[in-house]
Design a protein around this motif. Sequence first.
Motif, PDB file in Angstrom:
ATOM      1  N   VAL A   1      -0.350   5.746  -0.367  1.00  0.00           N
ATOM      2  CA  VAL A   1       0.208   4.699  -1.229  1.00  0.00           C
ATOM      3  C   VAL A   1       0.912   3.702  -0.321  1.00  0.00           C
ATOM      4  N   GLU A   2       0.401   2.485  -0.306  1.00  0.00           N
ATOM      5  CA  GLU A   2       0.988   1.430   0.526  1.00  0.00           C
ATOM      6  C   GLU A   2       1.599   0.354  -0.374  1.00  0.00           C
ATOM      7  N   HIS A   3       2.652  -0.274   0.092  1.00  0.00           N
ATOM      8  CA  HIS A   3       3.171  -1.449  -0.618  1.00  0.00           C
ATOM      9  C   HIS A   3       2.188  -2.587  -0.355  1.00  0.00           C
TER      10      HIS A   3
ATOM     11  N   GLY B   1       3.046   2.446   4.389  1.00  0.00           N
ATOM     12  CA  GLY B   1       1.888   1.680   4.891  1.00  0.00           C
ATOM     13  C   GLY B   1       1.354   2.425   6.083  1.00  0.00           C
ATOM     14  N   GLY B   2       0.216   2.037   6.586  1.00  0.00           N
ATOM     15  CA  GLY B   2      -0.484   0.791   6.409  1.00  0.00           C
ATOM     16  C   GLY B   2       0.155  -0.354   7.191  1.00  0.00           C
ATOM     17  N   ASN B   3      -0.588  -1.452   7.167  1.00  0.00           N
ATOM     18  CA  ASN B   3      -0.137  -2.678   7.829  1.00  0.00           C
ATOM     19  C   ASN B   3       1.272  -3.074   7.376  1.00  0.00           C
ATOM     20  N   PHE B   4       1.591  -2.748   6.124  1.00  0.00           N
ATOM     21  CA  PHE B   4       2.891  -3.108   5.569  1.00  0.00           C
ATOM     22  C   PHE B   4       4.045  -2.553   6.406  1.00  0.00           C
TER      23      PHE B   4
ATOM     24  N   ALA C   1       2.161  -8.724   6.378  1.00  0.00           N
ATOM     25  CA  ALA C   1       0.845  -8.081   6.511  1.00  0.00           C
ATOM     26  C   ALA C   1      -0.100  -8.532   5.407  1.00  0.00           C
ATOM     27  N   TRP C   2       0.407  -8.589   4.173  1.00  0.00           N
ATOM     28  CA  TRP C   2      -0.464  -8.911   3.027  1.00  0.00           C
ATOM     29  C   TRP C   2      -0.064 -10.218   2.370  1.00  0.00           C
ATOM     30  N   HIS C   3       0.801 -10.944   3.054  1.00  0.00           N
ATOM     31  CA  HIS C   3       1.230 -12.266   2.605  1.00  0.00           C
ATOM     32  C   HIS C   3       1.681 -12.235   1.146  1.00  0.00           C
TER      33      HIS C   3
ATOM     34  N   GLY D   1       4.070   4.581  13.610  1.00  0.00           N
ATOM     35  CA  GLY D   1       3.479   3.254  13.439  1.00  0.00           C
ATOM     36  C   GLY D   1       2.130   3.338  12.741  1.00  0.00           C
ATOM     37  N   ASN D   2       1.430   2.210  12.745  1.00  0.00           N
ATOM     38  CA  ASN D   2       0.141   2.123  12.084  1.00  0.00           C
ATOM     39  C   ASN D   2      -0.800   1.191  12.840  1.00  0.00           C
ATOM     40  N   GLU D   3      -1.988   1.647  13.129  1.00  0.00           N
ATOM     41  CA  GLU D   3      -3.064   0.815  13.709  1.00  0.00           C
ATOM     42  C   GLU D   3      -2.539  -0.164  14.755  1.00  0.00           C
ATOM     43  N   MET D   4      -1.824   0.355  15.731  1.00  0.00           N
ATOM     44  CA  MET D   4      -1.197  -0.546  16.706  1.00  0.00           C
ATOM     45  C   MET D   4      -2.218  -1.139  17.678  1.00  0.00           C
TER      46      MET D   4
ATOM     47  N   ALA E   1     -11.213   5.100   9.105  1.00  0.00           N
ATOM     48  CA  ALA E   1     -12.603   4.635   8.968  1.00  0.00           C
ATOM     49  C   ALA E   1     -12.883   4.227   7.541  1.00  0.00           C
ATOM     50  N   TYR E   2     -13.484   3.050   7.396  1.00  0.00           N
ATOM     51  CA  TYR E   2     -13.910   2.554   6.087  1.00  0.00           C
ATOM     52  C   TYR E   2     -15.396   2.236   6.164  1.00  0.00           C
ATOM     53  N   TYR E   3     -16.085   2.483   5.068  1.00  0.00           N
ATOM     54  CA  TYR E   3     -17.536   2.270   5.034  1.00  0.00           C
ATOM     55  C   TYR E   3     -17.891   1.363   3.875  1.00  0.00           C
TER      56      TYR E   3
ATOM     57  N   ASP F   1      -6.062   9.746   8.560  1.00  0.00           N
ATOM     58  CA  ASP F   1      -5.146   9.323   7.501  1.00  0.00           C
ATOM     59  C   ASP F   1      -5.457   7.979   6.863  1.00  0.00           C
ATOM     60  N   GLU F   2      -6.652   7.452   7.114  1.00  0.00           N
ATOM     61  CA  GLU F   2      -7.229   6.392   6.260  1.00  0.00           C
ATOM     62  C   GLU F   2      -8.733   6.579   6.284  1.00  0.00           C
ATOM     63  N   TRP F   3      -9.294   6.895   5.146  1.00  0.00           N
ATOM     64  CA  TRP F   3     -10.766   6.948   5.042  1.00  0.00           C
ATOM     65  C   TRP F   3     -11.141   6.572   3.613  1.00  0.00           C
TER      66      TRP F   3
ATOM     67  N   ILE G   1     -14.309   4.060   1.077  1.00  0.00           N
ATOM     68  CA  ILE G   1     -15.237   2.949   0.961  1.00  0.00           C
ATOM     69  C   ILE G   1     -14.373   1.701   0.796  1.00  0.00           C
ATOM     70  N   TRP G   2     -14.711   0.629   1.505  1.00  0.00           N
ATOM     71  CA  TRP G   2     -13.947  -0.609   1.375  1.00  0.00           C
ATOM     72  C   TRP G   2     -14.890  -1.770   1.661  1.00  0.00           C
ATOM     73  N   TYR G   3     -15.078  -2.648   0.649  1.00  0.00           N
ATOM     74  CA  TYR G   3     -15.950  -3.811   0.844  1.00  0.00           C
ATOM     75  C   TYR G   3     -15.143  -4.917   1.528  1.00  0.00           C
TER      76      TYR G   3
ATOM     77  N   ALA H   1      -7.697   6.580   1.488  1.00  0.00           N
ATOM     78  CA  ALA H   1      -6.963   5.311   1.415  1.00  0.00           C
ATOM     79  C   ALA H   1      -7.696   4.370   0.455  1.00  0.00           C
ATOM     80  N   GLN H   2      -7.105   4.105  -0.705  1.00  0.00           N
ATOM     81  CA  GLN H   2      -5.777   4.482  -1.124  1.00  0.00           C
ATOM     82  C   GLN H   2      -5.858   5.200  -2.464  1.00  0.00           C
ATOM     83  N   LEU H   3      -4.792   5.117  -3.296  1.00  0.00           N
ATOM     84  CA  LEU H   3      -4.748   5.977  -4.478  1.00  0.00           C
ATOM     85  C   LEU H   3      -4.858   5.224  -5.810  1.00  0.00           C
TER      86      LEU H   3
HETATM   87  O1  AHR Z   1      -5.746   0.595   3.584  1.00  0.00           O
HETATM   88  C1  AHR Z   1      -5.715  -0.782   3.777  1.00  0.00           C
HETATM   89  C2  AHR Z   1      -5.357  -1.172   5.207  1.00  0.00           C
HETATM   90  O2  AHR Z   1      -6.374  -0.742   6.054  1.00  0.00           O
HETATM   91  C3  AHR Z   1      -4.114  -0.550   5.784  1.00  0.00           C
HETATM   92  O3  AHR Z   1      -2.971  -1.242   5.464  1.00  0.00           O
HETATM   93  C4  AHR Z   1      -4.375  -0.624   7.258  1.00  0.00           C
HETATM   94  O4  AHR Z   1      -3.751   0.403   7.966  1.00  0.00           O
HETATM   95  C5  AHR Z   1      -5.882  -0.596   7.372  1.00  0.00           C
HETATM   96  O5  AHR Z   1      -6.368  -1.604   8.172  1.00  0.00           O
END
Ligand code: AHR
Length: 501
Positions: free
Chosen positions: A26-28, A70-73, A96-98, A171-174, A243-245, A291-293, A295-297, A350-352
Amino acid sequence: MTTARISIDRSSVVATLNRRIFGSFVEHLGRSVYDGIYEPGHPAANDDGFRLDVVELVKELGTTTIRYPGGNFVSSYRWEDGVGPRAARPVRRDLAWHSLETNQVGLHEFARWCELTGSELMMAVNLGTRGIEAALDLLEYANGEAGTALADQRVANGRAEPYDIRMWCLGNEMDGPWQIGYMTAEEYGTIAARTAAAMKTADRTLELVVCGSSGSNMPTFGDWERVVLEKSYDHVEYISCHAYYQERKGDLGSYLASSLEMTYFIDTVVATADHVKHKLRSQKTIQLSFDEWNIWYLDEHQASEEVNDEWRIAPRQLEDVYSVADAVVLGNLLITLLQNHDRVTSASLAQLVNVIAPIMTEPGGDSWRQTTFFPFSVTSRLARGEVLKPRIDVGSYDTALYGAAPLVDSVVTVDTETGTSAVFLVNRSQTESIEVSIDVSGLDASVITEAVSLHDADPYAKNTLADQNRVGLLQLEGSVLADGTLTVTLPPVSWSALALG
Ligand code: AHR
């Protein structure tokens, strides 16, 4: 009809199931928190503002550990903004998400939501704009016994007992240029090692996750893991994988074989972590926290206007609507995580809620299950005991991205305490049903107690606000268990699960 044979060697145990493999995130971000899990004023909200219809769906989904915030947040987050009297909490820009962050949900509220849903809270610290001091302060605030300044602040804010958060992400995705405060591997490895060492000085039993690559397509993939682990190895327990597919250019065949890419990712990180282990003459083995997997278009979102120059509260962002094919791929990715459960011992879908999520909500309105909800919830419910990787004899098909891909994939779990087992299967063929004979003689099974499948004549069928139950689980008709052989027919582009007793 195309056929396949599966044999199960009872002694080929990958690992005993660790339920952290069914974690989520769960990310803000967008409407994940605000207008997602939290919507005061909604008819189903409790006194804390949490939607109980969503709580029930989360329980049904069967998630365990929840990564937050987060996440980028997290990379520009000040955790102090989210504690104390709500009226006094600042509204800040989330770079991060403006969007605008109201801080109406922070540590205390989210921990209460975790209690409601029966989840374990997994916390990330900000190593983008902040560092060791903020991480130590948060640790003392969250986990400290009363009697020190920050722990007493927590008590004054309404929580007497320490939260006892076990897992912490450094941290996250540094490695990502999009990350606020991103770093080179040398820079990050150094700050992560120092932060981890300091946190371990406060509590040596913490489980710390150092950032791995944000994707296997990153130019630094592999080298990043090596450098970061060479610096931080002694202080951390996990390295993360993200990883996102997505289906690209109508290439459904490659998309259905996404698990091959995930396998390559896992193999590479395991090899690198073990290389560092031997180089450092360490006795410790590093685990993978996937800790992030999901499907993401992503390509479509990047081309859209949804992240724009406006500063909005909880805008609609990353609200992917998933198809049957997406659910089949997701079910297969979960099979892959289980097949590698000896090293991938924690994972977070990722995510819920609302943001690339299995659960959707409308403000003031309904909540419903996306297609991807079903393989996750059934796997979480049926998988028990020991994980076995079966031998699969089946043909393959050619893919543009991964070469030859086996038509069928599978994983098995066996619970010796209850004498039950479960078989999870995917058919990647777009045209053929496949009859699979599974030798279950080693499993002590005599009856099929459940046989469900997710498939559709239209692999792109979806559940939407207007048609929330278009796609759901179907009975896997015609499954037979006789003389130690389980015979099932898997429809094209399908994910299936069978429970045996
Ligand atoms: O889950 C969405 C985003 O994907 C996260 O904020 C980030 O860590 C990744 O790039």
